[in-house]
Design an enzyme around this catalytic site. Structure first.
Site: not given
Ligand code: AMP
Ligand code: ZN
Length: 116
Positions: A33, A102
């Site tokens: 993440d 995810h």
């Molecule tokens: P959610 O709030 O469950 O939708 O979590 C989305 C997660 O994706 C968050 O913890 C972000 O930090 C992570 N995230 C968003 N874009 C990326 C990226 N390009 N690479 C890695 N993590 C990401």
């Protein structure tokens, strides 16, 4: 395979956007993440696009099973012998920000506060 071209996780799964991958097979990918909430914070992501579990059919559920069955192997490879937490945010009230299914895999320290 379901692919949404404006979806960041579809594009990571396809290798169009770089990520710090820790595991990959034909059906799922796991990467770090960008904004870690624990010493180890990895997202386990089906390569096919589903916004939420509600979008999945009975057949698609096989993919969730595969992802969950692979988690212990990914966790072991990350040194999480002491345990870890899985979180799957679904929709607005859960604060889901990336609308591609995810599983958050968190660990690397005692995680403390629990909401369940
Ligand atoms: P959610 O709030 O469950 O939708 O979590 C989305 C997660 O994706 C968050 O913890 C972000 O930090 C992570 N995230 C968003 N874009 C990326 C990226 N390009 N690479 C890695 N993590 C990401
Ligand atoms: Zn997607």
């Amino acid at each position: 395979m379901k692919f949404k071209k404006d979806c960041i996780f579809c594009r990571i799964a396809a290798g169009e956007i770089p990520s710090d991958k820790v595991y990959e097979d034909e059906r799922i990918v796991a990467f770090k993440d960008l904004n870690p909430q624990a010493p180890v914070h990895v997202l386990v992501v089906p390569k096919a696009h589903f916004a939420t579990l509600a979008e999945m059919s009975g057949e698609d559920a096989e993919l969730v099973k595969h992802a969950l069955q692979t988690v212990p192997r990914i966790a072991a490879s990350l040194g999480l012998a002491n345990g870890y937490r899985l979180i799957v945010n679904q929709g607005e009230d859960a604060g889901q920000t990336v609308h591609h299914l995810h599983i958050h895999l968190l660990g690397g320290k005692p995680l403390g506060e629990k909401i369940v």
